[in-house]
Motif scaffolding. Structure first.
Motif, PDB file in Angstrom:
ATOM      1  N   LEU A  38       0.818  -1.206   0.000  1.00  0.00           N
ATOM      2  CA  LEU A  38       0.000   0.000   0.000  1.00  0.00           C
ATOM      3  C   LEU A  38       0.854   1.259   0.000  1.00  0.00           C
ATOM      4  N   LYS A  39       0.330   2.256  -0.679  1.00  0.00           N
ATOM      5  CA  LYS A  39       0.990   3.543  -0.835  1.00  0.00           C
ATOM      6  C   LYS A  39       0.107   4.634  -0.250  1.00  0.00           C
ATOM      7  N   PRO A  40       0.698   5.753   0.153  1.00  0.00           N
ATOM      8  CA  PRO A  40      -0.136   6.844   0.678  1.00  0.00           C
ATOM      9  C   PRO A  40      -1.253   7.263  -0.274  1.00  0.00           C
ATOM     10  N   GLU A  41      -1.020   7.204  -1.573  1.00  0.00           N
ATOM     11  CA  GLU A  41      -2.044   7.575  -2.532  1.00  0.00           C
ATOM     12  C   GLU A  41      -3.202   6.587  -2.593  1.00  0.00           C
ATOM     13  N   ASP A  42      -3.087   5.458  -1.900  1.00  0.00           N
ATOM     14  CA  ASP A  42      -4.195   4.524  -1.778  1.00  0.00           C
ATOM     15  C   ASP A  42      -5.186   4.948  -0.703  1.00  0.00           C
ATOM     16  N   THR A  43      -4.860   5.971   0.053  1.00  0.00           N
ATOM     17  CA  THR A  43      -5.760   6.461   1.083  1.00  0.00           C
ATOM     18  C   THR A  43      -7.075   6.898   0.456  1.00  0.00           C
ATOM     19  N   ALA A  44      -8.165   6.320   0.918  1.00  0.00           N
ATOM     20  CA  ALA A  44      -9.470   6.589   0.333  1.00  0.00           C
ATOM     21  C   ALA A  44     -10.529   5.867   1.140  1.00  0.00           C
TER      22      ALA A  44
END
Length: 127
Positions: free
Chosen positions: A86-92
Motif C-alpha cells: 500500500l501507498k499513501p495515494e491509496d488512502t481513500a
C-alpha cells in the motif's frame, strides 16, 4: 433489497497490507457482479476490480493490477479485496457495489449507474 457492508479498513503504514471484506445479502448471487471502488479526498470515485458472482470472472482497472486482488467466498456471501504494498495515494474510502457488470464500462467509469453501494470503509496509508 441488496445490502452491502464493507469492513476491514483502518490505518496502515506504506508497504503494508489490508484485506477488505464486503458482506452481501438480498440478491441472487449468480445474477450479480460485485466490485470495489474507492474515493480519495478531493478526487472522483474510481473503480478497482469487479468479480462475477456466477462464474468467478474477475476484471481490474489496469492501474490496479498487481497490488490488489479480488476474491469471493460464496458460502459466506462475502467478497474480499486483498491490498498489498500500500501507498499513501491509496488512502481513500473503499466501497463495494453491485452490479459492476451493468456495462463493460461501469468499472472504468468509477461506478456510474450502479444502484447498490455499501457505506464504505476508510483506508488510511501513512508514509
Amino acid at each position: 433489497e441488496v445490502q452491502l457492508v464493507e469492513s476491514g479498513g483502518g490505518l496502515v503504514q506504506a508497504g503494508g497490507s489490508l484485506r477488505l471484506s464486503c458482506a452481501a445479502s438480498g440478491f441472487t448471487y449468480d445474477d450479480y457482479a460485485i466490485g470495489w471502488f474507492r474515493q480519495a479526498p478531493g478526487k472522483e470515485r474510481e473503480g478497482i476490480s469487479c468479480i462475477n458472482m456466477r462464474d468467478g470472472t474477475t476484471r481490474y482497472v489496469d492501474s490496479m493490477k498487481g497490488r490488489f486482488t479480488i476474491s469471493s467466498d460464496n458460502a459466506k456471501n462475502t467478497v474480499y479485496l486483498q491490498m498489498n504494498s500500500l501507498k499513501p495515494e491509496d488512502t481513500a474510502v473503499y466501497y463495494c457495489a453491485a452490479d459492476c457488470e451493468s456495462s463493460y464500462y461501469t468499472l472504468y467509469s468509477g461506478g456510474n449507474g450502479i444502484d447498490y453501494w455499501g457505506k464504505g470503509t476508510l483506508v488510511t496509508v501513512s508514509s
